[in-house]
Design an enzyme around this catalytic site. Structure first.
Site, PDB file in Angstrom:
ATOM      1  CE1 TYR A 181      -4.293   0.391  -0.378  1.00 26.66           C
ATOM      2  CE2 TYR A 181      -4.377  -1.492   1.107  1.00 26.66           C
ATOM      3  CZ  TYR A 181      -4.991  -0.658   0.188  1.00 26.66           C
ATOM      4  OH  TYR A 181      -6.286  -0.872  -0.169  1.00 26.66           O
TER       5      TYR A 181
ATOM      6  CD  GLU B  48      -4.863   4.889   0.788  1.00 27.91           C
ATOM      7  OE1 GLU B  48      -4.984   5.730   1.695  1.00 27.91           O
ATOM      8  OE2 GLU B  48      -5.654   3.961   0.621  1.00 27.91           O
TER       9      GLU B  48
ATOM     10  CB  THR C  25      -5.312   3.447 -21.889  1.00 30.82           C
ATOM     11  OG1 THR C  25      -5.293   3.540 -23.310  1.00 30.82           O
ATOM     12  CG2 THR C  25      -6.715   3.687 -21.381  1.00 30.82           C
TER      13      THR C  25
ATOM     14  NE  ARG D 266      -7.060  -3.120 -20.007  1.00 29.05           N
ATOM     15  CZ  ARG D 266      -8.109  -3.832 -20.405  1.00 29.05           C
ATOM     16  NH1 ARG D 266      -7.939  -5.006 -20.966  1.00 29.05           N
ATOM     17  NH2 ARG D 266      -9.324  -3.371 -20.249  1.00 29.05           N
TER      18      ARG D 266
END
Ligand code: DSN
Length: 416
Positions: A53, A55, A224, A233
């Site tokens: 993680y 963030e 993208t 992706r």
């Protein structure tokens, strides 16, 4: 690529992944938005980075243990800046739609006015379609193409002056012409709008100098990373407008505005994709993508197929099947039985629903990436014409399927 432990623990999923791998290996993929990621990219996506993680942004995370992650994100950002010659890049958007959502949230308030290309004329869902957040949260108007299949700039100008949108969106999902970015920015300036361009489809051609680059005209760009770019992706936001306040707003809009933790395994894969795109081999691929599309269009026209706008200036084109008495859905189903994968696609002013459609969209990035030679491309194009001109001839489809398999085996995607 596929680990033995998975086979033992979850044979159902292991087998299905294998089935999909075989399907990809044995079919000719002409879906304009698809491509094949390299083994290095697959490896990064399957790495332990998925566990972390992170963030926040580099040096300012909400979790500890991000020293390695910071280095990876920093490499990805610096490569993106180099590749696109921009001073701002955000590599965290999970997808193109997420990137667009974050851009809108940074530039607009609910009920503000936006102007984008009509989905049925080649635009994207997130450019203001009524079934998407972009058409629900904002008041959306759309421009389309004229009788020649080219963007109707008169309508574009008229709607801009009539509605005074706060954001004008350039870019498309199924348009084979050139966009006049300079003119679009000029109109945006006249009505005091931000000019936002979604280059998802044509990104590879743009960085190779094969399609006009909107970077000096757009306030913000999104893309993208998996279409003509050939990466994992994902999404990406770029800007070179010089407005630092806007860059901060865009960052805040991605996190915490619209996303939580970034997908660090994907960000590492994006970094690899940017490195691949910085190589001279990449430009060669993009040249072939453009050339193959042009060659295919010529054959379709010769064989009396209605190609929208009668040409292509990029990696894709649309075929209107209304003179062939077959719908887009029927056509893509038949081609798929021969191992040729395309997608049904609405054509401008289509009378059929989006689930049936009167057209198909064809694109060349994937066949170039797996090194299908031009002579095979010519042959495949003739087979497509043969199948669509004789939809009842199932034996012909069977015969073509065998030949398609042979071409695929000669040009493996992952050289298994
Ligand atoms: N779904 C993509 C395409 O096929 O063009 C756009 O997001």
């Amino acid at each position: 690529m596929i680990n033995k432990k998975m086979k033992k623990f979850d044979p159902k999923i292991w087998n299905l992944i294998n089935d999909e791998k075989n399907r990809q290996e044995l079919c000719i993929n002409l879906i304009a938005s698809e491509n094949y990621a390299s083994n290095s990219i697959l490896e990064a996506q399957g790495s332990c980075l998925t566990n972390k993680y992170a963030e926040g942004y580099i040096g300012n995370r909400f979790y500890d243990g991000c020293n390695v992650i910071d280095k990876i994100e920093s490499i990805a950002i610096n490569r993106a800046k180099k590749l696109f010659c921009v001073e701002y890049a955000n590599v965290q958007p999970h997808s193109g739609s997420q990137a667009n959502f974050a851009v809108f949230q940074a530039l607009l308030k609910p009920y503000d006015i936006i102007l984008g290309m009509n989905l049925n004329h080649g635009g994207h869902l997130t450019h203001g379609s009524s079934v998407n957040f972009s058409g629900k949260i904002y008041k959306s108007y759309s421009y389309g193409v004229n009788e020649f299949g080219e963007i109707d700039y008169q309508q574009f100008k008229y709607l801009s002056f009539l509605h005074h949108p706060k954001v004008i969106i350039g870019g498309f999902s199924s348009y084979s012409g050139i966009c006049d970015w300079k003119y679009m920015r000029k109109i945006a300036d006249k009505v005091n709008a931000y000019f936002f361009v979604d280059i998802s489809h044509i990104v590879g051609l743009i960085i190779s100098g094969l399609y006009p680059n909107p970077i000096k005209y757009a306030h913000v760009i999104s893309t993208t990373t998996h279409k003509t770019l050939g990466g994992p992706r994902g999404g990406l936001i770029l800007s070179n407008c010089g407005n630092k306040e806007l860059y901060s707003k865009l960052n805040a809009s991605v996190f915490p505005g619209t996303q939580g933790g970034p997908l660090m395994h994907v960000i590492a894969a994006k970094a690899i994709a940017f490195k691949e795109a910085l190589s001279s081999k990449f430009i060669k691929l993009q040249k072939n993508i453009l050339n193959y599309a042009k060659v295919m269009v010529k054959i379709f026209l010769k064989k009396n197929f209605l190609v929208i706008s009668k040409k292509t200036e990029n990696h894709l084109f649309l075929i209107d099947l209304s003179n062939k008495k077959i719908t887009g859905k029927e056509a893509s189903n038949l081609l798929s039985r021969a191992g040729i994968i395309v997608n049904k696609n609405s054509i401008p002013n289509d009378k059929q629903t989006p689930f049936i459609t009167s057209g198909i969209r064809i694109g060349t990035p994937a066949i170039v990436k797996r090194n299908i030679k031009i002579n095979d491309v010519i042959q495949i194009t003739h087979w497509i014409c043969d199948i669509l001109d004789n939809p009842e001839n199932l034996n012909q489809i069977k015969e073509i399927r065998k030949k398609i398999k042979k071409i695929c085996k000669n040009n493996p995607i992952y050289a298994i």
